[in-house]
Design an enzyme around this catalytic site. Structure first.
Site, PDB file in Angstrom:
ATOM      1  N   HIS A   1     -10.257  19.522 -17.368  1.00 47.33           N
ATOM      2  CA  HIS A   1     -10.748  20.344 -18.478  1.00 47.33           C
ATOM      3  C   HIS A   1     -11.387  19.413 -19.505  1.00 47.33           C
ATOM      4  O   HIS A   1     -10.946  18.266 -19.680  1.00 47.33           O
ATOM      5  CB  HIS A   1      -9.610  21.132 -19.134  1.00 47.33           C
TER       6      HIS A   1
ATOM      7  N   HIS B   1      -6.089  16.331 -15.773  1.00 43.09           N
ATOM      8  CA  HIS B   1      -6.765  17.482 -15.161  1.00 43.09           C
ATOM      9  C   HIS B   1      -8.179  17.599 -15.704  1.00 43.09           C
ATOM     10  O   HIS B   1      -8.534  16.988 -16.712  1.00 43.09           O
ATOM     11  CB  HIS B   1      -5.957  18.770 -15.359  1.00 43.09           C
TER      12      HIS B   1
ATOM     13  N   ASP C   1     -11.311  19.010 -22.663  1.00 40.85           N
ATOM     14  CA  ASP C   1     -10.526  18.319 -23.705  1.00 40.85           C
ATOM     15  C   ASP C   1      -9.616  17.235 -23.126  1.00 40.85           C
ATOM     16  O   ASP C   1      -8.882  16.582 -23.873  1.00 40.85           O
ATOM     17  CB  ASP C   1      -9.717  19.320 -24.544  1.00 40.85           C
ATOM     18  N   HIS C   2      -9.712  17.015 -21.806  1.00 45.29           N
ATOM     19  CA  HIS C   2      -8.933  15.940 -21.177  1.00 45.29           C
ATOM     20  C   HIS C   2      -9.794  14.915 -20.435  1.00 45.29           C
ATOM     21  O   HIS C   2      -9.360  13.774 -20.267  1.00 45.29           O
ATOM     22  CB  HIS C   2      -7.870  16.531 -20.243  1.00 45.29           C
TER      23      HIS C   2
HETATM   24 ZN   LIG Z   1      -5.859  20.834 -23.001  1.00 39.35          ZN
HETATM   25 ZN   LIG Z   2      -6.354  22.261 -19.728  1.00 37.69          ZN
END
Ligand SMILES: [Zn+2]
Ligand SMILES: [Zn+2]
Length: 248
Positions: A67, A65, A69-70
């Site tokens: 975000h 996804h 941190d990904h």
């Molecule tokens: Zn995350």
């Molecule tokens: Zn997330």
């Protein structure tokens, strides 16, 4: 490594906020065709170099996804490849809109970088819920989960080198996880909190309450926040840690 073994190095197993001093989510799969990344948090490049991995050899990045941190490590990975004369194409597969979001992130962080001349191709592929897609050495299925991030969020199920790996990034509990984990050798799953319910994230209690329904040989929890990290181990799961190497 033989063709029927899949090695996974957990480069980053933290949440978005550095809990426990852990790096952000990023897993490296050593496949017969070369390294593949599963999620690419902003610390991805640091993690690869700290472990002596050559980022320019990474052929594929699969993203759950959108975000930071990904997927936020992709601008750094791409720009580092440009500066160090990468030639291997980089295939980035993830939710619809991933190409636009990575391009926008590159322009915010390093203006002009998305349009710079490069020796290598960056190709974006959009994964659709319910259909299987071949991404390099992996057959990938995407399962919609509940985690608003400006685009669909997925749990991913990979068939690779004769093994099945299921992975959920962030989500509230959803029956999709049962489907994604079915028949897997390993299910890597977020447990952000221990008991506390946080919208669109998973707590260990809920995960373990559903443990008997998760048809996976191993369950390893990751993306742990402070209270998860501070608490004791319990039966029914294993904990991820930065640098852990798994062989399936
Ligand atoms: Zn995350
Ligand atoms: Zn997330």
């Amino acid at each position: 490594m033989n063709g029927m073994q899949l090695e996974i190095e957990l480069l980053g197993t933290g949440d978005a906020f550095g809990s426990g001093g852990r790096l952000q989510t990023c897993f490296l799969l050593r496949t017969p065709a070369g390294p593949l990344l599963l999620d690419c948090g902003t610390s991805c490049l640091v993690a690869l170099k700290a472990r002596g991995e050559e980022p320019n050899e990474v052929g594929w990045a699969l993203i759950t996804h959108l975000h930071g941190d990904h997927f936020g490590g992709l601008p750094f990975l791409i720009l580092d490849g440009q500066f160090r004369r990468r030639e291997r194409p980089l295939i980035v597969a993830g939710p619809p809109g991933i190409g636009e979001r990575v391009t926008a992130a590159m322009e915010i962080l390093f203006p002009g970088s998305s349009q710079a001349r490069r020796r290598f191709e960056v190709r974006f592929e959009e994964l659709r819920e319910g259909s299987a897609a071949a991404v390099g050495p992996a057959l990938v299925r995407a399962f919609a989960v509940e985690h608003p991030s400006g685009a669909p969020a997925y749990a991913l199920r990979l068939e690779c080198a004769g093994r099945v790996l299921a992975y959920s990034g962030d989500t509230g509990w959803t029956e999709s996880l049962v489907a994604a984990a079915r028949g897997s050798d390993l299910f890597l799953c977020e447990a952000y909190t221990r008991d506390k319910r946080v919208p669109y994230h998973l707590d260990l209690r809920t995960l373990l309450d559903n443990r008997s329904r998760l048809d996976c040989r191993r369950l390893i929890v990751t993306h742990m926040g402070e209270d998860m990290l501070a608490g004791p181990d319990e039966d029914g799961y294993e904990r991820a840690s930065d640098g852990l190497v798994l062989r399936l």
